[in-house]
Design an enzyme around this catalytic site. Structure first.
Site, mmCIF file in Angstrom:
data_model
loop_
_atom_site.group_PDB
_atom_site.id
_atom_site.type_symbol
_atom_site.label_atom_id
_atom_site.label_comp_id
_atom_site.label_asym_id
_atom_site.label_seq_id
_atom_site.Cartn_x
_atom_site.Cartn_y
_atom_site.Cartn_z
ATOM 1 N N GLU A 12 0.835 -1.193 0.000
ATOM 2 C CA GLU A 12 0.000 0.000 0.000
ATOM 3 C C GLU A 12 0.875 1.250 0.000
ATOM 4 O O GLU A 12 0.774 2.100 -0.881
ATOM 5 C CB GLU A 12 -0.950 0.016 1.209
ATOM 6 C CG GLU A 12 -2.155 -0.891 1.061
ATOM 7 C CD GLU A 12 -1.828 -2.372 1.248
ATOM 8 O OE1 GLU A 12 -2.469 -3.222 0.604
ATOM 9 O OE2 GLU A 12 -0.913 -2.679 2.053
ATOM 10 N N PHE B 44 -9.093 -3.216 -0.445
ATOM 11 C CA PHE B 44 -10.154 -2.933 0.518
ATOM 12 C C PHE B 44 -9.717 -1.679 1.273
ATOM 13 O O PHE B 44 -8.535 -1.502 1.568
ATOM 14 C CB PHE B 44 -10.363 -4.091 1.500
ATOM 15 C CG PHE B 44 -10.977 -5.316 0.887
ATOM 16 C CD1 PHE B 44 -12.354 -5.505 0.916
ATOM 17 C CD2 PHE B 44 -10.184 -6.275 0.267
ATOM 18 C CE1 PHE B 44 -12.927 -6.640 0.339
ATOM 19 C CE2 PHE B 44 -10.745 -7.389 -0.308
ATOM 20 C CZ PHE B 44 -12.124 -7.577 -0.279
ATOM 21 N N ASP C 233 -9.911 -1.003 4.249
ATOM 22 C CA ASP C 233 -9.258 -1.373 5.503
ATOM 23 C C ASP C 233 -7.733 -1.349 5.375
ATOM 24 O O ASP C 233 -7.021 -0.989 6.304
ATOM 25 C CB ASP C 233 -9.684 -2.779 5.937
ATOM 26 C CG ASP C 233 -11.187 -2.986 5.874
ATOM 27 O OD1 ASP C 233 -11.806 -3.187 6.915
ATOM 28 O OD2 ASP C 233 -11.747 -2.937 4.751
ATOM 29 N N HIS D 103 -12.394 -6.376 6.509
ATOM 30 C CA HIS D 103 -12.836 -6.094 5.144
ATOM 31 C C HIS D 103 -14.146 -5.311 5.149
ATOM 32 O O HIS D 103 -14.845 -5.287 4.139
ATOM 33 C CB HIS D 103 -13.031 -7.400 4.357
ATOM 34 C CG HIS D 103 -11.771 -8.161 4.113
ATOM 35 N ND1 HIS D 103 -11.150 -8.893 5.090
ATOM 36 C CD2 HIS D 103 -11.002 -8.304 3.000
ATOM 37 C CE1 HIS D 103 -10.060 -9.470 4.593
ATOM 38 N NE2 HIS D 103 -9.950 -9.121 3.328
#
Length: 661
Positions: free
Chosen positions: A398, A421, A423, A465
């Site tokens: 990420e 996602f 999250d 999620h």
């Protein structure tokens, strides 16, 4: 000291010596100013000058440099305006950031310098983005990113190296291994023999060099650049020593005197002077003194002028205007004659297709978005239409992808980053709130970065999620936050986010992807972000909400309409910028406010709305402001448990309580 890889004339050797001497003499002066309390902090690079000067002298003016604390030589080598540089170091108004950030926390795009932030290794993925831009355009430049030995323990170091290896990027990573991460010695930082050993694990080239030998540095960097331009990144570990403390206040009490004495003999300036003497380029101390005087005469008058420069003055409006670039919706087109029914997911896909077809500078990055089409199949078939260069699978990262987006945006690309996602955005939090959000306020040009984040519960996906993290980012100025509730908004607001020159977080509710349909125009219609919408007019109570909350509000409003209670529904659409004027007008009409959100109650987006309403609408309220939120627990996996977690389960109870007041 090794022989230079390329022979130097006497004039070239003296010029290189003066370039090596300049940052040392400036630093020595800065340490005097620190003792005189004229500067607040200094991170000394004394003893490490050969690395910065060597790297910069081996690269071309087109190559990018991404420095850290101790790389003054990179700035002097690029002939940065000394007056502005000194004003920056002194925190003056005429500095590159006008007092908004400190010392070397700035960049100069025209000099191809991208400044650091305090979070170590955070600019290393940015170097990947700059290098990717070079590769995509076949521009022929490389990006050289610096870090210390301590930063090699950071996750972004590893993500950056891995991404560079996988994508075969023209990038050079330089570790200035000076023996200590603040006070922590290298033997407590890593267990491998040398940091360069990590290169083999990532499948890239690595070389360990004497960082106090400028000829060794130049030779290694020239070779690394040739390899980088062939798609072979290199990790260079430059062994050196920090002659002073992490910063001056911390001192060097944790370093033995014997070690300091040992390394003083390896001082890069001393060694270069010895080489000059050996080569009969200079004959003794008198010539060294003359060269020092020449260097001092070059910078001292400029420094004295900077010392007398104006301090910055606070202008709130001016400071706030630096957050966002103006938005000109100049590509607004008339609506198409054609319309079609679309699902929420189709609208997202439609907007992405429109920008990718019209503008080559858009590209997408994310996990499994290419051949697989993404876990929600938003980008299915895109790789066949737009190619693997523009629809790019990333490793499972990420921070690395988000940092890479910064580098691409600095080079004029318009990256779209998909968080698989929402999250998982927590793994890239540093890049979002410290690099991306603060960039333009500090020194950067506008960053046209769109971050797509599928969020939300109601699909039995469990604690990792199903979260709605949009509120996490509201307290970080410099980000626009969009949460559409309808198919039409998913289409047009995403397109608006994509063409907005500023960074935008775009949250897409997973449960809405395939559960709602709407007939929309077959052309995306842009608008300036930050306008709320009244979804339903009413006179008895205002429900202020966004995203999935809009659908919950409509459902309950239909029930209360049968009881002749008319509910007004305000869809915020954007959490930043926040259209409080529309909220205020609605509450002023109905005199009751119910704030509905999917996230948990504590510090959710509606906490901020509640505060604003209490401050500005108190006299217009006939009842307390009430919030209806999901519970302050993680999102449960079981649908039976999740149903009771969600705010919708308490909406009728809360509304009845408000109406009964």
């Amino acid at each position: 000291m090794i022989r230079p890889d390329q022979p130097l004339t006497k004039q070239q050797a003296l010029t290189l010596y003066k370039k090596l001497l300049l940052p040392r003499r400036i630093e020595e002066r800065m340490l005097m100013l620190l003792r005189q309390n004229k500067i607040s902090k200094w991170f000394s690079g004394i003893g490490q000058e050969a690395i910065a000067v060597g790297v910069a002298s081996a690269l071309s003016e087109d190559d990018y440099l991404l420095p850290m604390h101790r790389n003054l030589g990179l700035f002097t080598m690029r002939q940065v305006n000394l007056y502005k540089l000194f004003c920056q170091l002194l925190g003056k108004a005429d500095g590159f950031t006008g007092g908004r950030d400190r010392s070397f926390h700035f960049g100069i795009p025209e000099k191809r310098i991208v400044g650091m932030i305090s979070h170590l290794a955070a600019t290393m993925p940015v170097a990947d983005g700059l290098a990717l831009a070079s590769k995509l355009r076949d521009s022929g430049y490389v990006a050289a990113s610096f870090c210390g030995d301590g930063a090699t323990s950071e996750g972004e170091f590893h993500e950056a190296l891995n991404l560079a290896a996988v994508w075969k990027l023209p990038v050079i990573f330089v570790i200035e291994n000076n023996g200590y991460g603040l006070s922590t010695p290298t033997e407590e930082q890593y267990a491998c023999k040398d940091l360069v050993d990590r290169a083999w694990g990532y499948g890239i080239g690595g070389v360990k060099i004497d960082g106090n030998d400028i000829f060794s540095v130049r030779d290694a960097v020239r070779k690394a650049k040739k390899l980088a331009l062939k798609g072979q990144p290199t990790l260079i570990e430059a062994k050196t020593f920090r002659m002073r403390g992490h910063e001056e206040a911390s001192g060097t009490f944790y370093v033995s005197e014997d070690k300091i004495k040992e390394w003083k003999k390896k001082d890069p300036l001393l060694r270069f002077e010895q080489w000059l003497l050996h080569e009969d380029i200079i004959s003794g101390s008198d010539e060294r003194t003359d060269l020092q005087a020449e260097v001092d005469e070059y910078f001292m008058p400029v420094l004295e002028r900077a010392l007398e420069a104006e301090e910055p003055e606070f202008d709130r409006r001016q400071q706030e205007q630096r957050l966002f670039a103006p938005v000109a919706v100049h590509d607004k087109q008339p609506e198409s004659e054609n319309v079609s029914e679309k699902r929420f997911v189709d609208a997202i896909r439609f907007s992405l297709e429109q920008v990718l077809e019209k503008h080559e500078e858009y590209l997408m990055m994310g996990q499994d978005i290419a051949e697989y089409g993404g876990v929600f199949k938003v980008t299915e078939g895109f790789v066949n239409r737009f190619g693997k260069e523009r629809i790019r699978n990333t490793p499972i990262i990420e921070a690395g992808a988000l940092g890479c987006a910064v580098g691409l945006a600095l080079e004029g690309f318009k990256p779209i980053v998909e968080m698989q996602f929402a999250d998982f955005i927590s793994c890239g939090f540093n890049q979002v709130v410290n690099n991306i959000s603060k960039g333009q306020y500090r020194w950067m040009p506008p960053l046209n970065i769109t971050i797509r984040a599928p969020h939300g519960a109601g699909v039995g996906a469990g604690p990792y999620h199903s979260q709605s993290p949009e509120g996490w980012f509201m307290q970080h100025p410099g980000l626009k936050i969009v949460v559409p509730a309808t198919v039409e908004d998913a289409q047009h607001l995403l397109y608006s986010a994509l063409i907005d020159p500023n960074p935008v977080l775009f949250f897409e509710h997973k449960k809405l992807y395939r559960s709602i349909r709407q007939v929309t125009n077959d052309r995306c219609i842009p608008e300036e972000l930050g306008n709320a919408r009244i979804h339903r007019r009413g006179s008895d109570v205002s429900i202020i909400t966004y995203g999935m909350g809009v659908h919950w509000a409509h459902s309950i409003a239909d029930q209360y309409h049968k009881r002749e209670i008319e509910i007004e529904i305000v869809d915020l659409r954007c959490l930043a910028p926040l259209d409080f004027a529309t909220v205020k007008e609605s509450v002023g009409k109905t005199n009751r406010a119910l704030l509905l959100q999917e996230p948990s109650a504590t510090l959710g987006p509606m906490s901020e709305l509640s505060s604003l309403l209490g401050e500005q609408c108190f006299e217009q309220l006939d009842a307390p402001i009430m919030r209806c939120s999901s519970l302050d627990i993680p999102v449960p996996f079981s649908p039976a448990l999740e149903k009771h977690y969600l705010a919708e389960n308490r909406l009728k109870e809360t509304l009845d309580q408000l109406l009964a007041y």
